[in-house]
Write an enzyme that holds these catalytic residues in place. Structure first.
Site, PDB file in Angstrom:
ATOM      1  N   ASP A  67      59.218  37.755  29.984  1.00 15.35           N
ATOM      2  CA  ASP A  67      58.879  38.783  30.981  1.00 15.35           C
ATOM      3  C   ASP A  67      58.364  38.234  32.229  1.00 15.35           C
ATOM      4  O   ASP A  67      58.604  37.052  32.543  1.00 15.35           O
ATOM      5  CB  ASP A  67      57.468  39.436  30.127  1.00 15.35           C
ATOM      6  CG  ASP A  67      56.346  38.038  29.712  1.00 15.35           C
ATOM      7  OD1 ASP A  67      56.554  37.486  30.055  1.00 15.35           O
ATOM      8  OD2 ASP A  67      55.997  38.419  28.519  1.00 15.35           O
ATOM      9  N   ASN A 134      45.009  40.560  21.711  1.00 19.80           N
ATOM     10  CA  ASN A 134      45.316  41.894  20.962  1.00 19.80           C
ATOM     11  C   ASN A 134      46.486  42.275  20.127  1.00 19.80           C
ATOM     12  O   ASN A 134      46.922  43.159  19.742  1.00 19.80           O
ATOM     13  CB  ASN A 134      45.259  42.971  21.898  1.00 19.80           C
ATOM     14  CG  ASN A 134      46.395  42.930  23.007  1.00 19.80           C
ATOM     15  OD1 ASN A 134      47.129  42.065  22.953  1.00 19.80           O
ATOM     16  ND2 ASN A 134      46.527  43.934  23.863  1.00 19.80           N
ATOM     17  N   HIS A 136      49.465  41.375  20.999  1.00 23.27           N
ATOM     18  CA  HIS A 136      50.911  41.579  21.740  1.00 23.27           C
ATOM     19  C   HIS A 136      51.894  40.295  21.777  1.00 23.27           C
ATOM     20  O   HIS A 136      51.451  39.286  21.586  1.00 23.27           O
ATOM     21  CB  HIS A 136      50.800  42.019  23.283  1.00 23.27           C
ATOM     22  CG  HIS A 136      50.323  40.856  24.218  1.00 23.27           C
ATOM     23  ND1 HIS A 136      49.265  41.128  25.304  1.00 23.27           N
ATOM     24  CD2 HIS A 136      50.630  39.667  24.243  1.00 23.27           C
ATOM     25  CE1 HIS A 136      49.276  39.854  25.978  1.00 23.27           C
ATOM     26  NE2 HIS A 136      50.054  39.025  25.223  1.00 23.27           N
ATOM     27  N   GLU A 141      52.529  45.934  24.216  1.00 23.85           N
ATOM     28  CA  GLU A 141      51.178  45.876  23.972  1.00 23.85           C
ATOM     29  C   GLU A 141      50.762  46.770  22.903  1.00 23.85           C
ATOM     30  O   GLU A 141      51.775  47.760  22.437  1.00 23.85           O
ATOM     31  CB  GLU A 141      50.304  46.631  25.202  1.00 23.85           C
ATOM     32  CG  GLU A 141      50.334  45.609  26.784  1.00 23.85           C
ATOM     33  CD  GLU A 141      49.695  44.543  26.388  1.00 23.85           C
ATOM     34  OE1 GLU A 141      49.097  43.905  25.391  1.00 23.85           O
ATOM     35  OE2 GLU A 141      49.169  43.948  27.791  1.00 23.85           O
TER      36      GLU A 141
END
Length: 244
Positions: A67, A134, A136, A141
């Site tokens: 990314d 979280n 990811h 996400e």
């Protein structure tokens, strides 16, 4: 899913590097899927050292990164291109043309198309992953729906807060990124996930215990892959409730 518990974060990084180096030794023309971030940073000095000790050569290796932030030019200190150059590429014999990191400063739709094409013509033999607080992976996400292919992701508030330590303030953290989709990640031959820190315990417990898969904790989709190795230090393993 194989779980490797080490004595420390440093030992975990060494083990993750050894997993990547094993692929390079077996196939000097392999394609490596690489990750950035604080956790992955400790892996790259071991790859550099292996090159300097003439254990491996990266001359014919290709790499693809997960990314990149949108809005940061490649020379920005917090861009992932700058990160990879700083911690790995500038210190080994890799051909820069064989390294791909999506651009966050180009027109987005053409870059999505280009990224998708790279993933097709450069099939990855192994993918290094971290995991967010979280859950990811990449910048996929939590949500009701996850994207299979390359897309623009809106960063979760927890991700922005976690990444703020790399910027002068939380306000400077980009709010969007271009990322591989979960389907892209699952297409790789082998996955090596490296984790450290007590803040990751809750999501790792969901990954490593039970059979539930949920888009609300994206890393749980790794349960669908046939070859996943999770590396964590003993302190985190104790918090998660797993052993090697």
């Amino acid at each position: 899913m194989k779980i490797i518990v080490t004595d420390s974060y440093e030992a975990s990084c060494r083990e993750a590097a050894n997993q990547l180096l094993s692929v390079v030794k077996d196939n000097p023309q392999a394609c490596l899927g690489l990750a950035t971030g604080g956790t992955a940073q400790g892996v790259y000095p071991y790859l550099v050292e292996a090159y300097k000790q003439q254990v491996v050569s990266f001359k014919e290796i290709r790499t693809v990164n997960l990314d990149e932030y949108i809005g940061l030019k490649p020379d920005h200190p917090q861009s992932y291109r700058h990160y990879m150059d700083t911690y790995l590429f500038d210190h080994i014999d890799i051909n820069p043309l064989n390294t791909y990191i999506p651009s966050g400063s180009q027109l987005l739709q053409p870059e999505i198309t280009n990224f998708s094409r790279i993933l097709e013509i450069w099939p990855r033999d192994v993918q290094l992953l971290g995991v967010g607080v979280n859950g990811h992976i990449g910048f996929n996400e939590p949500g009701e729906v996850l994207q299979a292919g390359v897309h623009v992701a809106t960063l979760d508030a927890a991700t922005i807060q976690a990444n703020a330590r790399f910027f002068a303030s939380e306000d400077e953290v980009p709010r969007t990124a271009i990322t591989m989709g979960v389907g892209d990640i699952l297409q790789v031959g082998k996955i090596v996930l490296l984790a450290t820190g007590s803040q990751k315990a809750a999501v790792l417990q969901k990954l490593l215990t039970g059979d539930d898969v949920t888009t609300q904790v994206p890393c749980t989709l790794l349960k669908l892959h046939r070859d996943v190795t999770v590396i964590l230090d003993k302190e985190l393993a104790w918090q998660v409730g797993v052993s090697s």
